[in-house]
Scaffold this motif. Structure first.
Motif, mmCIF file in Angstrom:
data_model
loop_
_atom_site.group_PDB
_atom_site.id
_atom_site.type_symbol
_atom_site.label_atom_id
_atom_site.label_comp_id
_atom_site.label_asym_id
_atom_site.label_seq_id
_atom_site.Cartn_x
_atom_site.Cartn_y
_atom_site.Cartn_z
ATOM 1 N N GLU A 141 56.140 -13.586 59.794
ATOM 2 C CA GLU A 141 55.058 -12.660 60.145
ATOM 3 C C GLU A 141 53.689 -13.238 59.820
ATOM 4 O O GLU A 141 52.703 -12.959 60.505
ATOM 5 N N ALA A 142 53.615 -14.068 58.774
ATOM 6 C CA ALA A 142 52.330 -14.629 58.337
ATOM 7 C C ALA A 142 51.858 -15.794 59.204
ATOM 8 O O ALA A 142 50.709 -16.244 59.069
ATOM 9 N N LEU A 143 52.713 -16.302 60.099
ATOM 10 C CA LEU A 143 52.333 -17.442 60.939
ATOM 11 C C LEU A 143 51.283 -17.044 61.968
ATOM 12 O O LEU A 143 51.280 -15.928 62.478
ATOM 13 N N VAL A 144 50.419 -17.994 62.301
ATOM 14 C CA VAL A 144 49.372 -17.770 63.297
ATOM 15 C C VAL A 144 49.985 -17.843 64.692
ATOM 16 O O VAL A 144 50.785 -18.731 64.987
ATOM 17 N N SER A 145 49.584 -16.905 65.587
ATOM 18 C CA SER A 145 50.118 -16.887 66.946
ATOM 19 C C SER A 145 49.122 -17.391 67.989
ATOM 20 O O SER A 145 49.527 -17.836 69.067
ATOM 21 N N HIS A 146 47.830 -17.310 67.711
ATOM 22 C CA HIS A 146 46.783 -17.664 68.688
ATOM 23 C C HIS A 146 46.937 -16.881 69.987
ATOM 24 O O HIS A 146 46.535 -17.355 71.051
ATOM 25 N N ILE A 147 47.518 -15.674 69.902
ATOM 26 C CA ILE A 147 47.804 -14.904 71.112
ATOM 27 C C ILE A 147 46.535 -14.585 71.901
ATOM 28 O O ILE A 147 46.558 -14.510 73.127
ATOM 29 N N THR A 148 45.410 -14.425 71.203
ATOM 30 C CA THR A 148 44.154 -14.086 71.897
ATOM 31 C C THR A 148 43.548 -15.284 72.626
ATOM 32 O O THR A 148 42.640 -15.126 73.444
ATOM 33 N N ASP A 149 44.054 -16.490 72.321
ATOM 34 C CA ASP A 149 43.514 -17.701 72.954
ATOM 35 C C ASP A 149 44.320 -18.142 74.165
ATOM 36 O O ASP A 149 43.978 -19.143 74.809
ATOM 37 N N ILE A 150 45.393 -17.407 74.476
ATOM 38 C CA ILE A 150 46.303 -17.838 75.539
ATOM 39 C C ILE A 150 45.865 -17.280 76.880
ATOM 40 O O ILE A 150 45.427 -16.130 76.973
ATOM 41 N N ASP A 151 46.002 -18.097 77.931
ATOM 42 C CA ASP A 151 45.590 -17.624 79.259
ATOM 43 C C ASP A 151 46.598 -16.626 79.828
ATOM 44 O O ASP A 151 47.730 -16.503 79.342
ATOM 45 N N THR A 256 41.781 -37.844 74.044
ATOM 46 C CA THR A 256 43.194 -37.627 74.369
ATOM 47 C C THR A 256 43.870 -36.770 73.305
ATOM 48 O O THR A 256 44.620 -35.836 73.622
ATOM 49 N N ARG A 257 43.613 -37.086 72.033
ATOM 50 C CA ARG A 257 44.239 -36.326 70.940
ATOM 51 C C ARG A 257 43.740 -34.885 70.925
ATOM 52 O O ARG A 257 44.520 -33.938 70.753
ATOM 53 N N GLN A 258 42.429 -34.708 71.098
ATOM 54 C CA GLN A 258 41.855 -33.358 71.085
ATOM 55 C C GLN A 258 42.434 -32.515 72.221
ATOM 56 O O GLN A 258 42.723 -31.325 72.043
ATOM 57 N N LYS A 259 42.615 -33.128 73.374
ATOM 58 C CA LYS A 259 43.186 -32.418 74.528
ATOM 59 C C LYS A 259 44.609 -31.968 74.224
ATOM 60 O O LYS A 259 44.994 -30.817 74.501
ATOM 61 N N ALA A 260 45.414 -32.863 73.644
ATOM 62 C CA ALA A 260 46.807 -32.538 73.323
ATOM 63 C C ALA A 260 46.893 -31.404 72.299
ATOM 64 O O ALA A 260 47.721 -30.486 72.431
ATOM 65 N N LEU A 261 46.038 -31.450 71.285
ATOM 66 C CA LEU A 261 46.039 -30.417 70.244
ATOM 67 C C LEU A 261 45.588 -29.071 70.793
ATOM 68 O O LEU A 261 46.140 -28.023 70.433
ATOM 69 N N LYS A 262 44.598 -29.093 71.656
ATOM 70 C CA LYS A 262 44.086 -27.849 72.223
ATOM 71 C C LYS A 262 45.124 -27.198 73.134
ATOM 72 O O LYS A 262 45.324 -25.975 73.099
ATOM 73 N N GLU A 263 45.800 -28.026 73.933
ATOM 74 C CA GLU A 263 46.786 -27.483 74.875
ATOM 75 C C GLU A 263 48.023 -26.954 74.170
ATOM 76 O O GLU A 263 48.545 -25.898 74.529
ATOM 77 N N GLN A 264 48.515 -27.662 73.162
ATOM 78 C CA GLN A 264 49.753 -27.274 72.499
ATOM 79 C C GLN A 264 49.528 -26.319 71.329
ATOM 80 O O GLN A 264 50.256 -25.346 71.171
ATOM 81 N N TYR A 265 48.499 -26.590 70.522
ATOM 82 C CA TYR A 265 48.330 -25.842 69.269
ATOM 83 C C TYR A 265 47.082 -24.966 69.228
ATOM 84 O O TYR A 265 46.837 -24.265 68.246
ATOM 85 N N LEU A 266 46.270 -25.046 70.273
ATOM 86 C CA LEU A 266 45.132 -24.138 70.457
ATOM 87 C C LEU A 266 44.084 -24.212 69.346
ATOM 88 O O LEU A 266 43.532 -23.203 68.936
ATOM 89 N N PHE A 267 43.825 -25.422 68.854
ATOM 90 C CA PHE A 267 42.723 -25.598 67.908
ATOM 91 C C PHE A 267 42.061 -26.948 68.144
ATOM 92 O O PHE A 267 42.615 -27.823 68.790
ATOM 93 N N THR A 268 40.859 -27.085 67.607
ATOM 94 C CA THR A 268 40.106 -28.339 67.700
ATOM 95 C C THR A 268 40.149 -29.033 66.351
ATOM 96 O O THR A 268 39.766 -28.453 65.335
ATOM 97 N N CYS A 269 40.642 -30.261 66.330
ATOM 98 C CA CYS A 269 40.779 -30.998 65.069
ATOM 99 C C CYS A 269 39.412 -31.460 64.579
ATOM 100 O O CYS A 269 38.574 -31.931 65.354
ATOM 101 N N THR A 270 39.205 -31.333 63.271
ATOM 102 C CA THR A 270 37.952 -31.792 62.651
ATOM 103 C C THR A 270 38.227 -32.810 61.544
ATOM 104 O O THR A 270 37.471 -32.908 60.585
#
Length: 497
Positions: A141-151, A256-270
Motif C-alpha cells: 500500500e505504501a508503494l508509489v503508483s504515479h497513477i496521476t502521471d499516466i496517460d 537516452t537514460r532520462q527517456k527510459a526512466l520517464k517512460e517506465q518509472y515516470l520520474f526525472t533522474c537528478t
C-alpha cells in the motif's frame, strides 16, 4: 512502519523521506564492497512461462516439470516446491480452474501477479499465512503508483486488466479501481528476476527493495539467488549514505537514460551523472556512446556538429565529416536493421550474415565505442555461441570488453584516455564480470589456458563482489578457475621438463 524501521535498524539501515525523492533507504553503518546490504523474498512472484517454455512456480527452474493437474496453468519441479506454494496456489488453482480455455490465454505474468497479490493479502488477513515486518500488505500500500502521471490510453489498459482480475477472483467486495492503481504500482515497482548470468526468469514484487532509489552512478547492485533479491555494495558506502541501485541499462547518453526512466518509472533522474546534461563532458560522453566516428580510421576522436550544420567536426584531429555521407550510411543501415529484427533466430547463417553487414556499416558510421556497435557484436556473439563457432565467438567477445570497461579497470593505450573516462559500466558491474567469464570459458575451450586463467580471475574478482560466493553459479565459476589454474600449472611444468 515502526516494525520495519526496527527490523532494518538491526541490519544497519533506516528509511528516510526527502521532499525531492520521497522515501529512501539510508545506511546507518559503513558497508564494504561485496557486503550484503539487504535481501528479501518476493511478496508475490511469477515465472515467465510461454507456450513453448515453462518454469517451476517455486524455484523458477525449467527441468523435470509437471503441470498442476487441476488448473493446467502452473508448473512445479517436484513436491517440495508444490507443498511450499500450496497455501497460495490452492486459492489460485480454484480460480484458474473456473476459467474457460480462451480466457486462460489472457493470463499474462502481470495478471497472475495481481491475482496472487490479492490472494496473499486475503490469506494474511485471515491469519492463514503469517506476516512479518518485511512481509505484509501494508508495504504494498505504501508503494508509489504515479497513477496521476499516466496517460489515458494506459489508464484504459489498466482498467481492462483490473476487470479481468475481478472476473478471475469473483469476490463481492473487490475494488476494481484499486486493482487498476495496483497495476500502476507493479509497473513502477516490480523487478525482473534473473539468473546468475542476468537472463530473465520471471517477475517479482519486493516492497522493501522498492524503497531503494535509482542512480545512473549506483553504489549497489541488485541480483537474485533463485527468487531471493539481494542488494550488495559495489563500493564503500559510508554511514549516512543513501543506498542506490540502477533501474535501467545505464549504457547510453543522458537523454537516452532520462527517456527510459520517464517512460517506465515516470520520474526525472537528478543523479550526479544526469545533472551534467548539456555540459561539455556530457556532450562528449553522448558523442562517444551514441555518435559518429572520425573519417580518419586511425583517429579515435569524437565528433560534434559544426556551427553551420554542414557536417560534424572531429574534436581530436579537426577533420570534418559531411552530413550527407552520414545520412547515406544511416539510410543503408535502416533496411538491414529491419531485416535483422524480422529474421528467424534459428537460421544462424542468414542471421550472422545480416548482422555482419550491419557491423560493417556501423564500423564506418559510429564511434568505435558506440553502444549500437557493441550491441550488434553481442548479437553476433550470441549466434556464434549457438553455432559452436568458438574461435569466432572469442574474437567478438574480446571486441565487446573494452566498451564495458571503465577508466579504473581498462588498460588501453594513452590515445584512448578520452574513452576510458566514459566507460559504460563501473569496475564492479556484473555485465563486465560476465563478459570476462564468457571470454575465459572460450579461451579454456580453445586450449588458451593461461589467457583463460587471466579472464576467469577478472570475472571472479568482479562477480564475487556483485554475486557473493555461495550460489551454485559462483561455485561453478570458482571451480572452473581452480581447474584452469591447475591445468596451466601442469602445462608449465611439462614444458619445463
Amino acid at each position: 512502519m515502526e516494525d520495519l524501521q526496527a527490523d532494518l535498524s538491526a541490519n544497519g539501515l533506516t528509511v528516510s523521506t526527502t521532499p525531492e525523492k520521497g522515501r529512501c533507504l539510508l545506511s546507518i553503518k559503513d558497508f564494504s564492497p561485496g557486503e550484503v546490504i539487504i535481501s528479501q523474498e518476493p511478496y508475490v512472484s511469477v515465472p515467465n512461462n510461454s507456450a513453448v517454455h515453462s518454469r517451476c512456480e517455486g524455484c523458477f527452474r525449467s527441468s523435470n516439470l509437471k503441470k498442476c493437474s487441476a488448473c493446467h496453468v502452473v508448473w512445479y519441479c517436484g513436491s517440495t516446491c508444490q507443498k511450499s506454494d500450496w497455501k497460495l496456489h490452492r486459492l489460485e488453482c480454484n480460480a484458474l480452474s473456473r476459467l474457460e480455455k480462451e480466457r486462460q490465454k489472457s493470463l499474462t505474468p502481470s495478471i497472475r501477479l495481481m491475482v496472487k497479490l490479492y490472494m496473499r493479502r486475503k490469506l494474511q488477513s485471515e491469519k492463514i499465512m503469517p506476516t512479518t515486518a518485511r512481509d505484509n500488505y501494508n508495504l504494498v500500500e505504501a508503494l508509489v503508483s504515479h497513477i496521476t502521471d499516466i496517460d489515458e490510453k494506459q489508464l484504459v489498459l489498466y482498467a481492462q486488466m483490473a476487470n479481468l482480475v475481478n472476473l478471475i477472483l469473483q469476490w463481492p467486495d473487490i475494488n476494481v479501481k484499486e486493482i487498476a492503481e495496483n497495476f500502476s504500482k507493479l509497473a513502477c515497482n516490480a523487478h525482473t528476476i534473473c539468473d546468475g548470468e542476468l537472463r530473465p526468469l520471471g517477475t517479482g514484487l519486493y516492497p522493501v527493495i522498492s524503497i531503494i532509489n535509482h542512480s545512473c552512478l549506483p553504489n549497489s547492485v541488485l541480483v537474485f539467488e533463485e527468487r531471493l533479491a539481494v542488494v550488495r555494495a559495489v563500493q564503500h558506502i559510508p554511514k549516512g549514505t543513501e543506498v542506490l541501485i540502477s533501474y535501467i541499462e545505464t549504457a547510453g547518453s543522458t537523454i537516452t537514460r532520462q527517456k527510459a526512466l520517464k517512460e517506465q518509472y515516470l520520474f526525472t533522474c537528478t543523479c550526479p551523472r544526469c545533472r551534467r546534461m548539456g555540459q561539455y563532458d556530457d556532450i562528449q560522453e553522448s558523442a562517444i556512446l551514441e555518435g559518429y566516428r572520425c573519417k580518419d580510421d586511425r583517429c579515435d576522436g569524437f565528433l560534434l556538429r559544426d556551427s553551420d550544420d554542414i557536417g560534424f567536426i572531429c574534436q581530436q584531429c579537426g577533420l570534418v565529416r559531411n552530413k550527407e555521407e552520414i545520412k547515406r550510411l544511416a539510410s543503408e543501415l535502416k533496411p538491414l536493421s529491419d531485416k535483422a529484427t524480422m529474421s528467424s533466430s534459428s537460421h544462424y547463417v542468414e542471421a550472422t550474415s545480416i548482422y555482419k553487414m550491419i557491423e560493417k556499416l556501423q564500423t564506418k558510421l559510429f564511434h568505435p565505442f558506440s553502444i549500437n556497435l557493441m550491441r550488434t557484436r553481442e548479437a553476433i556473439l550470441k549466434i556464434l555461441m549457438e553455432m559452436k563457432d568458438w574461435r569466432a565467438a572469442l574474437t567478438y567477445c574480446k571486441l565487446t570488453i573494452p566498451v564495458y570497461q571503465s577508466m579504473s579497470s581498462c588498460n588501453l593505450n594513452p590515445q584512448s584516455e578520452i574513452i576510458l573516462k566514459y566507460g559504460v559500466y563501473p569496475g564492479f558491474h556484473p555485465l563486465l564480470g560476465l563478459q570476462y567469464y564468457t571470454c575465459g570459458k572460450l579461451e579454456w575451450l580453445l586450449g588458451e589456458t593461461e589467457d583463460a586463467v587471466k579472464s576467469l580471475t577478472k570475472a571472479a574478482d568482479i562477480l564475487q563482489i556483485t554475486h557473493g560466493t555461495n550460489t551454485p553459479f559462483m561455485k561453478e565459476l570458482l571451480f572452473k578457475l581452480e581447474e584452469a589454474r591447475a591445468e596451466a600449472s601442469h602445462k608449465r611444468s611439462s614444458k619445463d621438463k
